[in-house]
Every structure is written in structure tokens, then in C-alpha cells.
Design a protein around this motif. Structure first.
Motif, PDB file in Angstrom:
ATOM      1  N   LEU A   1      -9.981  -3.298  -2.500  1.00  0.00           N
ATOM      2  CA  LEU A   1      -9.166  -4.375  -3.063  1.00  0.00           C
ATOM      3  C   LEU A   1     -10.021  -5.572  -3.470  1.00  0.00           C
ATOM      4  CD1 LEU A   1      -6.047  -4.194  -0.730  1.00  0.00           C
ATOM      5  CD2 LEU A   1      -6.197  -3.497  -3.124  1.00  0.00           C
TER       6      LEU A   1
ATOM      7  N   LEU B   1      -2.150  -0.535   8.980  1.00  0.00           N
ATOM      8  CA  LEU B   1      -2.048  -1.347   7.765  1.00  0.00           C
ATOM      9  C   LEU B   1      -1.146  -2.553   7.992  1.00  0.00           C
ATOM     10  CD1 LEU B   1      -1.783   1.504   5.116  1.00  0.00           C
ATOM     11  CD2 LEU B   1      -3.622  -0.193   5.248  1.00  0.00           C
TER      12      LEU B   1
ATOM     13  N   ARG C   1     -12.091   0.214   4.427  1.00  0.00           N
ATOM     14  CA  ARG C   1     -12.337   0.692   3.061  1.00  0.00           C
ATOM     15  C   ARG C   1     -11.263   0.174   2.102  1.00  0.00           C
ATOM     16  NH1 ARG C   1     -15.084   6.625   2.838  1.00  0.00           N
ATOM     17  NH2 ARG C   1     -16.052   6.646   4.898  1.00  0.00           N
ATOM     18  N   VAL C   2     -10.023   0.131   2.578  1.00  0.00           N
ATOM     19  CA  VAL C   2      -8.944  -0.414   1.751  1.00  0.00           C
ATOM     20  C   VAL C   2      -9.262  -1.864   1.374  1.00  0.00           C
ATOM     21  CG1 VAL C   2      -6.538  -1.180   1.786  1.00  0.00           C
ATOM     22  CG2 VAL C   2      -7.128   1.120   2.563  1.00  0.00           C
ATOM     23  N   ARG C   3      -9.671  -2.663   2.340  1.00  0.00           N
ATOM     24  CA  ARG C   3     -10.004  -4.064   2.052  1.00  0.00           C
ATOM     25  C   ARG C   3     -11.149  -4.162   1.051  1.00  0.00           C
ATOM     26  NH1 ARG C   3      -9.714  -4.972   7.797  1.00  0.00           N
ATOM     27  NH2 ARG C   3     -11.991  -5.172   7.799  1.00  0.00           N
TER      28      ARG C   3
ATOM     29  N   ILE D   1      -2.898   5.454  -1.294  1.00  0.00           N
ATOM     30  CA  ILE D   1      -3.626   6.404  -0.455  1.00  0.00           C
ATOM     31  C   ILE D   1      -2.962   7.768  -0.644  1.00  0.00           C
ATOM     32  CG2 ILE D   1      -4.267   7.033   1.901  1.00  0.00           C
ATOM     33  CD1 ILE D   1      -4.110   4.059   2.630  1.00  0.00           C
TER      34      ILE D   1
ATOM     35  N   ILE E   1       0.844  -1.186   0.000  1.00  0.00           N
ATOM     36  CA  ILE E   1       0.000   0.000   0.000  1.00  0.00           C
ATOM     37  C   ILE E   1       0.884   1.242   0.000  1.00  0.00           C
ATOM     38  CG2 ILE E   1      -1.877   1.232   1.133  1.00  0.00           C
ATOM     39  CD1 ILE E   1      -2.662  -1.567   0.231  1.00  0.00           C
TER      40      ILE E   1
ATOM     41  N   LEU F   1      -2.603  -0.715  -3.931  1.00  0.00           N
ATOM     42  CA  LEU F   1      -3.508   0.424  -3.743  1.00  0.00           C
ATOM     43  C   LEU F   1      -2.675   1.619  -3.295  1.00  0.00           C
ATOM     44  CD1 LEU F   1      -6.986   0.538  -2.113  1.00  0.00           C
ATOM     45  CD2 LEU F   1      -5.192   1.928  -1.080  1.00  0.00           C
TER      46      LEU F   1
ATOM     47  N   THR G   1      -6.305  -8.564   0.028  1.00  0.00           N
ATOM     48  CA  THR G   1      -7.173  -7.993   1.045  1.00  0.00           C
ATOM     49  C   THR G   1      -6.606  -8.082   2.440  1.00  0.00           C
ATOM     50  OG1 THR G   1      -8.336 -10.105   1.238  1.00  0.00           O
ATOM     51  CG2 THR G   1      -9.269  -8.471  -0.239  1.00  0.00           C
TER      52      THR G   1
ATOM     53  N   LEU H   1      -7.299   5.979  -3.234  1.00  0.00           N
ATOM     54  CA  LEU H   1      -8.190   6.559  -2.224  1.00  0.00           C
ATOM     55  C   LEU H   1      -7.607   7.893  -1.793  1.00  0.00           C
ATOM     56  CD1 LEU H   1      -9.660   4.686   0.847  1.00  0.00           C
ATOM     57  CD2 LEU H   1      -8.271   6.717   1.201  1.00  0.00           C
TER      58      LEU H   1
ATOM     59  N   VAL I   1      -8.895   1.261   7.006  1.00  0.00           N
ATOM     60  CA  VAL I   1      -8.418  -0.072   6.614  1.00  0.00           C
ATOM     61  C   VAL I   1      -9.569  -0.906   6.061  1.00  0.00           C
ATOM     62  CG1 VAL I   1      -7.435  -2.235   7.463  1.00  0.00           C
ATOM     63  CG2 VAL I   1      -6.457  -0.063   8.197  1.00  0.00           C
TER      64      VAL I   1
END
Length: 260
Positions: free
Chosen positions: A125, A24, A120-122, A53, A7, A51, A139, A85, A118
Motif C-alpha cells: 500500500l 487485519l 507485506r500488505v502495508r 488478497i 482489504i 488491496l 497503510t 497479493l 500484514v
């Protein structure tokens, strides 16, 4: 050795960056922190992350401009599209709308809950993994993705509609003009155009367009509908193609003026 998705974090505030790296890393990701846009571009060029950020207020380059450069770099590398993001400290909704309009996958306003970010990150992905069949599901500890609900079959498009839908090219024309749409705007409008008059709740739109309703948010749908309306109004200012049913959701107006 288990796969730990990489990330990229472009954030100039060390306190926020330290928090992001900690949560993370604790959740099974490999964070890579860059304090400037220049460093983020160099890191991205070296190896595309799972991803990115991006802070909107970086010292050397606006976060939106950084997004455009990373997207162009991503395309030149020829790999899968890297989801992104935005982090924004500004309360003005325009920053969030601009980020979504550019094609970002989500935004988080400061101050934020690290655990929510986190999550939202998952979610992002998992969506990306579904968009690229056969790709590894990056994920962290989020577990395997759930099967997304199947979209309802689309009926034949009425002949007098001002919308022309080209699903092979993923394009939509409105009164003969091609709309410049992000992928989520396209998904939303395609669904509405295929079922004129049919009311879709926000939860249904999250499920059918974003694939995973469990970690998504109603305001994401509202923000995308807002940008869609602005693009449609720029072509036909007097027409209101998308109806809002307060407290319920959205539908395409069945009584739109036909194309000339």
C-alpha cells in the motif's frame, strides 16, 4: 473518523479467512471476506478495495483467472490500479512465478505468518501511494511512508545496445521486439539497461524499484529476474543479457551482440 483501508479477501478456508480478518482488523484495516471468486467479483464491482488478497485454489475459479477478471474490472471502473497479493498452498515455485508474471504485487505461501502478511500488505500500500501522488496513504497502523531513495541519473544509452528504452510509454524493445513486462519487471530491466555493467545488489534493486527495502524480500527480486530472463531468452535464446554475481546481485552484460 479515521480512514480504514478496505482489504478484499478471496479465501475458501474459513480458518485462514478468520485469522486474516482478525490480524487485519487489529492493524487498522477493514477486511471483507469472500469464500468464492464469484462473490469477490461482486464485492469488487460494488466498491474497489485498497488491496485484494487472492487464494490461488478457490473452488469456483482459479485464483490467476480471478486476478485477470478483477484487473479488467478495475480498468473498466477507471480508478487507481488495485494492488493484489496471492496466497498459495502449493510448494511449486511455478505458481509464485506465474503470479508475479501476471503483475501481482507479491505472493505468500501457506503456511504463513499472519503478521508477516500484514507487513507485506502495508508495504504494498505504501508503494501504491507513491505511484499515485496526492492519493491517501492506505497503510493501516503502518505509519507514514518513508521517502524512497532517488535513483541514480541515467547515462546516455550506448548506440549498439539491443535494448530500446521508451520511458514515456514505459516500454522496452529487445532486438526490435516489444517485451510484455509487468511494472516491476519493467522497473528492474530499465535500471539495468540504463547502467550496463553496473552491479546492483538485491537491496539496491528493492530500494530503487520497489521503493521500500525494509519490508521487502530478496526472493522477490530473484523471482522477477527469473521471469525477465525467460522473456529475453524467448527472443534471443543464445544471449545471456543479465549476469548474476553470486551472493551480490545482478548486472546487464556489457558485451551483448548488437542488433542486426
Amino acid at each position: 473518523m479515521s480512514f480504514k483501508p478496505r482489504i478484499l479477501i478471496a479465501e475458501d478456508e474459513s480458518g485462514i479467512a478468520d485469522t486474516l480478518q482478525y490480524v487485519l482488523r487489529s492493524d487498522g484495516f477493514t477486511p471483507v471476506w469472500c469464500a468464492t471468486a464469484e462473490a469477490a467479483i461482486a464485492e469488487f464491482a460494488k466498491e474497489a478495495p485498497a488491496l485484494a488478497i487472492l487464494d490461488v485454489g478457490l473452488p469456483d475459479l482459479n485464483g490467476f483467472e480471478l486476478f485477470k477478471r478483477l484487473r479488467a474490472l478495475n480498468q473498466s471502473q477507471g480508478g487507481a490500479e488495485v494492488p493484489m497479493l496471492f496466497l498459495t498452498a502449493r510448494s511449486d515455485e511455478i505458481d509464485r512465478v506465474v503470479g508475479l508474471e501476471l503483475g501481482a504485487d507479491d505472493y505468500v505461501a501457506k503456511p504463513f505468518s499472519p503478521r508477516e502478511l500484514v507487513a507485506r500488505v502495508r508495504t504494498i500500500l505504501r508503494r501504491s501511494a507513491r505511484a499515485a501522488p496526492g492519493a491517501p496513504v492506505a497503510t493501516g497502523h503502518g505509519g507514514p511512508p518513508q521517502n524512497a531513495p532517488a535513483a541514480p541519473p541515467a547515462p546516455a544509452q550506448p548506440p549498439a545496445t539491443p535494448f530500446a528504452l521508451d520511458t514515456e510509454r514505459m516500454q522496452i524493445r529487445y532486438y526490435g521486439r516489444l517485451l510484455e513486462l509487468s511494472r516491476y519487471e519493467y522497473g528492474l530491466l530499465r535500471l539495468l539497461v540504463q547502467r550496463p555493467g553496473r552491479v546492483f545488489t538485491r537491496d539496491e534493486l528493492l530500494q530503487l524499484v520497489w521503493d521500500d527495502a525494509s519490508d521487502s524480500f530478496d526472493r522477490t527480486v530473484d523471482a522477477h529476474v527469473k521471469t525477465l530472463r525467460a522473456k529475453l531468452k524467448a527472443i534471443a535464446p543464445e544471449v545471456e543479457p543479465i549476469r548474476t554475481l553470486r551472493g551480490t546481485g545482478y548486472a546487464l552484460n556489457e558485451e551483448l551482440p548488437p542488433p542486426a
